[in-house]
Write a protein that holds these residues in place. Structure first.
Motif, PDB file in Angstrom:
ATOM      1  N   MET A  20      18.636  -9.154  -0.691  1.00 48.74           N
ATOM      2  CA  MET A  20      19.236 -10.353  -1.166  1.00 48.74           C
ATOM      3  C   MET A  20      20.596 -10.771  -0.508  1.00 48.74           C
ATOM      4  SD  MET A  20      17.140 -11.891  -2.948  1.00 48.74           S
ATOM      5  CE  MET A  20      18.419 -13.346  -3.250  1.00 48.74           C
ATOM      6  N   GLN A  21      21.457  -9.408  -0.142  1.00 47.99           N
ATOM      7  CA  GLN A  21      22.709  -9.408   0.658  1.00 47.99           C
ATOM      8  C   GLN A  21      22.518  -9.539   1.991  1.00 47.99           C
ATOM      9  OE1 GLN A  21      24.613  -5.907  -0.641  1.00 47.99           O
ATOM     10  NE2 GLN A  21      24.440  -6.537  -2.755  1.00 47.99           N
ATOM     11  N   ALA A  22      21.140  -9.276   2.670  1.00 47.73           N
ATOM     12  CA  ALA A  22      20.968  -9.407   4.078  1.00 47.73           C
ATOM     13  C   ALA A  22      21.209 -10.725   4.515  1.00 47.73           C
ATOM     14  CB  ALA A  22      19.517  -8.675   4.450  1.00 47.73           C
ATOM     15  N   GLY A  23      21.374 -10.895   5.683  1.00 51.09           N
ATOM     16  CA  GLY A  23      21.410 -12.358   6.521  1.00 51.09           C
ATOM     17  C   GLY A  23      20.162 -12.747   6.634  1.00 51.09           C
ATOM     18  N   ILE A  24      20.123 -13.926   7.064  1.00 57.29           N
ATOM     19  CA  ILE A  24      18.923 -14.904   7.011  1.00 57.29           C
ATOM     20  C   ILE A  24      17.569 -14.170   8.135  1.00 57.29           C
ATOM     21  CG2 ILE A  24      19.594 -16.586   8.647  1.00 57.29           C
ATOM     22  CD1 ILE A  24      17.232 -17.287   5.754  1.00 57.29           C
ATOM     23  N   ILE A  25      18.184 -14.004   9.232  1.00 61.40           N
ATOM     24  CA  ILE A  25      17.490 -13.083  10.469  1.00 61.40           C
ATOM     25  C   ILE A  25      16.643 -11.890   9.703  1.00 61.40           C
ATOM     26  CG2 ILE A  25      17.085 -12.272  12.453  1.00 61.40           C
ATOM     27  CD1 ILE A  25      19.281 -14.329  13.450  1.00 61.40           C
ATOM     28  N   PRO A 145       7.316  -1.218  13.840  1.00 67.65           N
ATOM     29  CA  PRO A 145       8.315  -0.469  13.963  1.00 67.65           C
ATOM     30  C   PRO A 145       9.475  -1.255  14.855  1.00 67.65           C
ATOM     31  CG  PRO A 145       6.407   0.672  14.264  1.00 67.65           C
ATOM     32  CD  PRO A 145       6.005  -0.802  14.259  1.00 67.65           C
ATOM     33  N   PHE A 146       9.051  -1.968  15.771  1.00 63.98           N
ATOM     34  CA  PHE A 146       9.740  -2.712  16.756  1.00 63.98           C
ATOM     35  C   PHE A 146      10.483  -4.073  16.151  1.00 63.98           C
ATOM     36  CE2 PHE A 146       7.233  -0.382  19.621  1.00 63.98           C
ATOM     37  CZ  PHE A 146       8.049   0.314  20.230  1.00 63.98           C
ATOM     38  N   ILE A 147       9.668  -4.590  15.314  1.00 61.28           N
ATOM     39  CA  ILE A 147      10.161  -5.838  14.707  1.00 61.28           C
ATOM     40  C   ILE A 147      11.061  -5.273  13.606  1.00 61.28           C
ATOM     41  CG2 ILE A 147       9.501  -7.849  12.991  1.00 61.28           C
ATOM     42  CD1 ILE A 147       6.785  -7.736  14.300  1.00 61.28           C
ATOM     43  N   GLY A 148      10.726  -4.245  12.872  1.00 56.10           N
ATOM     44  CA  GLY A 148      12.031  -3.712  11.935  1.00 56.10           C
ATOM     45  C   GLY A 148      13.274  -3.090  12.578  1.00 56.10           C
ATOM     46  N   LEU A 149      12.904  -2.816  13.942  1.00 58.61           N
ATOM     47  CA  LEU A 149      14.070  -2.406  14.733  1.00 58.61           C
ATOM     48  C   LEU A 149      15.162  -3.422  14.932  1.00 58.61           C
ATOM     49  CD1 LEU A 149      15.632   0.031  16.061  1.00 58.61           C
ATOM     50  CD2 LEU A 149      14.248  -0.233  18.101  1.00 58.61           C
ATOM     51  N   PHE A 150      14.183  -4.853  15.401  1.00 57.41           N
ATOM     52  CA  PHE A 150      15.107  -5.837  15.536  1.00 57.41           C
ATOM     53  C   PHE A 150      15.741  -6.417  14.490  1.00 57.41           C
ATOM     54  CE2 PHE A 150      14.864 -10.555  15.332  1.00 57.41           C
ATOM     55  CZ  PHE A 150      15.906 -10.649  16.425  1.00 57.41           C
ATOM     56  N   GLY A 151      15.397  -6.252  13.247  1.00 58.75           N
ATOM     57  CA  GLY A 151      15.939  -6.447  11.932  1.00 58.75           C
ATOM     58  C   GLY A 151      17.316  -5.702  11.970  1.00 58.75           C
ATOM     59  N   THR A 152      17.106  -4.245  12.089  1.00 62.21           N
ATOM     60  CA  THR A 152      18.071  -3.407  11.961  1.00 62.21           C
ATOM     61  C   THR A 152      19.292  -3.526  13.099  1.00 62.21           C
ATOM     62  OG1 THR A 152      16.589  -1.694  11.270  1.00 62.21           O
ATOM     63  CG2 THR A 152      18.774  -1.035  12.328  1.00 62.21           C
ATOM     64  N   VAL A 153      19.024  -4.024  14.273  1.00 60.47           N
ATOM     65  CA  VAL A 153      20.004  -4.199  15.188  1.00 60.47           C
ATOM     66  C   VAL A 153      20.814  -5.394  14.784  1.00 60.47           C
ATOM     67  CG1 VAL A 153      20.312  -4.968  17.412  1.00 60.47           C
ATOM     68  CG2 VAL A 153      18.579  -3.047  17.085  1.00 60.47           C
ATOM     69  N   VAL A 154      20.017  -6.625  14.402  1.00 60.51           N
ATOM     70  CA  VAL A 154      20.680  -7.670  14.081  1.00 60.51           C
ATOM     71  C   VAL A 154      21.751  -7.461  12.813  1.00 60.51           C
ATOM     72  CG1 VAL A 154      20.533  -9.896  13.150  1.00 60.51           C
ATOM     73  CG2 VAL A 154      18.942  -9.306  14.994  1.00 60.51           C
ATOM     74  N   GLY A 155      21.382  -6.663  11.766  1.00 56.53           N
ATOM     75  CA  GLY A 155      21.831  -6.337  10.593  1.00 56.53           C
ATOM     76  C   GLY A 155      23.067  -5.521  10.887  1.00 56.53           C
ATOM     77  N   ILE A 156      22.840  -4.542  11.911  1.00 53.16           N
ATOM     78  CA  ILE A 156      23.952  -3.835  12.218  1.00 53.16           C
ATOM     79  C   ILE A 156      25.144  -4.660  13.057  1.00 53.16           C
ATOM     80  CG2 ILE A 156      24.837  -1.694  13.696  1.00 53.16           C
ATOM     81  CD1 ILE A 156      22.301  -0.542  12.959  1.00 53.16           C
ATOM     82  N   MET A 157      24.926  -5.462  13.959  1.00 54.97           N
ATOM     83  CA  MET A 157      25.513  -6.499  14.716  1.00 54.97           C
ATOM     84  C   MET A 157      26.406  -6.962  13.520  1.00 54.97           C
ATOM     85  SD  MET A 157      23.224  -7.423  17.586  1.00 54.97           S
ATOM     86  CE  MET A 157      24.530  -8.748  18.234  1.00 54.97           C
ATOM     87  N   ILE A 178      24.960  -1.653   6.730  1.00 60.45           N
ATOM     88  CA  ILE A 178      24.286  -0.585   7.601  1.00 60.45           C
ATOM     89  C   ILE A 178      22.808  -0.294   6.447  1.00 60.45           C
ATOM     90  CG2 ILE A 178      23.931   1.845   8.470  1.00 60.45           C
ATOM     91  CD1 ILE A 178      26.989   1.665   9.337  1.00 60.45           C
ATOM     92  N   ALA A 179      23.170   0.027   5.447  1.00 64.53           N
ATOM     93  CA  ALA A 179      22.139   0.255   4.448  1.00 64.53           C
ATOM     94  C   ALA A 179      20.945  -1.224   4.398  1.00 64.53           C
ATOM     95  CB  ALA A 179      22.452   0.428   3.111  1.00 64.53           C
ATOM     96  N   GLU A 180      21.585  -2.347   4.581  1.00 66.14           N
ATOM     97  CA  GLU A 180      20.635  -3.732   4.540  1.00 66.14           C
ATOM     98  C   GLU A 180      20.102  -3.624   5.903  1.00 66.14           C
ATOM     99  OE1 GLU A 180      23.452  -6.425   4.225  1.00 66.14           O
ATOM    100  OE2 GLU A 180      24.237  -6.038   2.186  1.00 66.14           O
ATOM    101  N   ALA A 181      20.402  -3.159   7.238  1.00 67.08           N
ATOM    102  CA  ALA A 181      19.927  -3.272   8.297  1.00 67.08           C
ATOM    103  C   ALA A 181      18.752  -2.113   8.282  1.00 67.08           C
ATOM    104  CB  ALA A 181      20.906  -2.968   9.567  1.00 67.08           C
ATOM    105  N   LEU A 182      18.932  -0.885   7.812  1.00 62.46           N
ATOM    106  CA  LEU A 182      18.103   0.142   7.793  1.00 62.46           C
ATOM    107  C   LEU A 182      16.847  -0.134   6.942  1.00 62.46           C
ATOM    108  CD1 LEU A 182      20.449   3.291   7.938  1.00 62.46           C
ATOM    109  CD2 LEU A 182      19.265   2.293   9.981  1.00 62.46           C
ATOM    110  N   LEU A 183      17.260  -0.862   5.978  1.00 62.55           N
ATOM    111  CA  LEU A 183      16.048  -1.336   5.256  1.00 62.55           C
ATOM    112  C   LEU A 183      14.679  -1.914   5.866  1.00 62.55           C
ATOM    113  CD1 LEU A 183      14.701  -1.375   2.380  1.00 62.55           C
ATOM    114  CD2 LEU A 183      16.077  -3.564   1.958  1.00 62.55           C
TER     115      LEU A 183
END
Length: 239
Positions: A20-25, A145-157, A178-183
């Protein structure tokens, strides 16, 4: 220390809260990956049931075929049914056999070629059915895995941008973002790993079923070839 403890207390790090706390992307990435995971398991269940049914049908047909029952009688039994697998190959070959003799077939080679072609077309159609939706598993297994990694990169940024805006480097401030991004990466792996395993297993199962169809087609072609010789040779000799 009180600031760190207070900050940590204000952040809920449960999986639902992180989503719920993660960004829209990142949310869209997670939802897409969860949908892919559901689709993967739907395919797994469907293939497990359909392949098990196909193996049982193969066994039953082979038992009847090699029991000594006449080909004509077996054809009459199966001709009006919806056939799949070995029975579909048998019916296709027998239908071509009967049509050719009804039209006065004279060339053994031509008749054999038509029968083999009819079995090949049926085998290709049945193999395509067995391999259906396996491409979806391959795509999910390789892309998730790459789609998830994309979400992680966006979240960390996004997290680093928030850190820069707040001008705070406390771990309690950095960790939730960071936890949201790694999820996102974790969900990607949850979707990808079963898809890869299922693709490998069902591809092997489809290959085994296709090999059984090819083996039966070769044996049945030999049987029909002998019968063609028996039927056409006297006719040719009389001419």
């Amino acid at each position: 220390m009180e600031d760190v403890g207070l900050a940590a207390a204000t952040h809920d790090v449960s999986l639902w809260a992180l989503f719920m706390q993660a960004g829209i992307i990142v949310k869209l990435v997670m939802l897409g990956l969860m949908g892919a995971s559901v689709w993967t398991w739907a395919i797994v269940i469907d293939k497990y049931v359909s392949f098990g049914k196909a193996r049982r049908q193969f066994d039953q047909f082979e038992q009847v075929f090699w029991s000594g029952q006449s080909l004509e009688e077996l054809y009459r039994t199966l001709a009006e049914r919806q056939n799949t697998g070995l029975s579909a190959i048998f019916v296709a070959a027998m239908r071509e056999w009967k049509k050719s003799f009804e039209r006065g077939a004279r060339s053994p080679i031509g008749l054999q070629m038509r029968i083999d072609r009819a079995m090949d077309v049926t085998m290709a159609r049945e193999s395509e059915t067995f391999e259906g939706r396996l491409g979806s598993l391959a795509t999910i297994g390789s892309a998730a895995p790459f789609i998830g990694l994309f979400g992680t990169v966006v979240g960390i940024m996004t997290s680093f941008q928030a850190i820069a805006g707040s001008k705070s480097t406390n771990l309690a401030v950095v960790a939730p973002g960071i936890a949201e991004a790694l999820l996102a990466t974790a969900i990607g792996l949850v979707a990808a790993i079963p898809a890869v395993i299922a693709y490998n297993k069902f591809s092997a199962d489809a290959g085994k079923l296709s090999a059984r169809m090819e083996g039966f087609a070769d044996e049945f072609s030999g049987i029909l070839s002998r019968q063609i010789d028996e039927k056409l040779q006297p006719r040719q000799a009389a001419q």
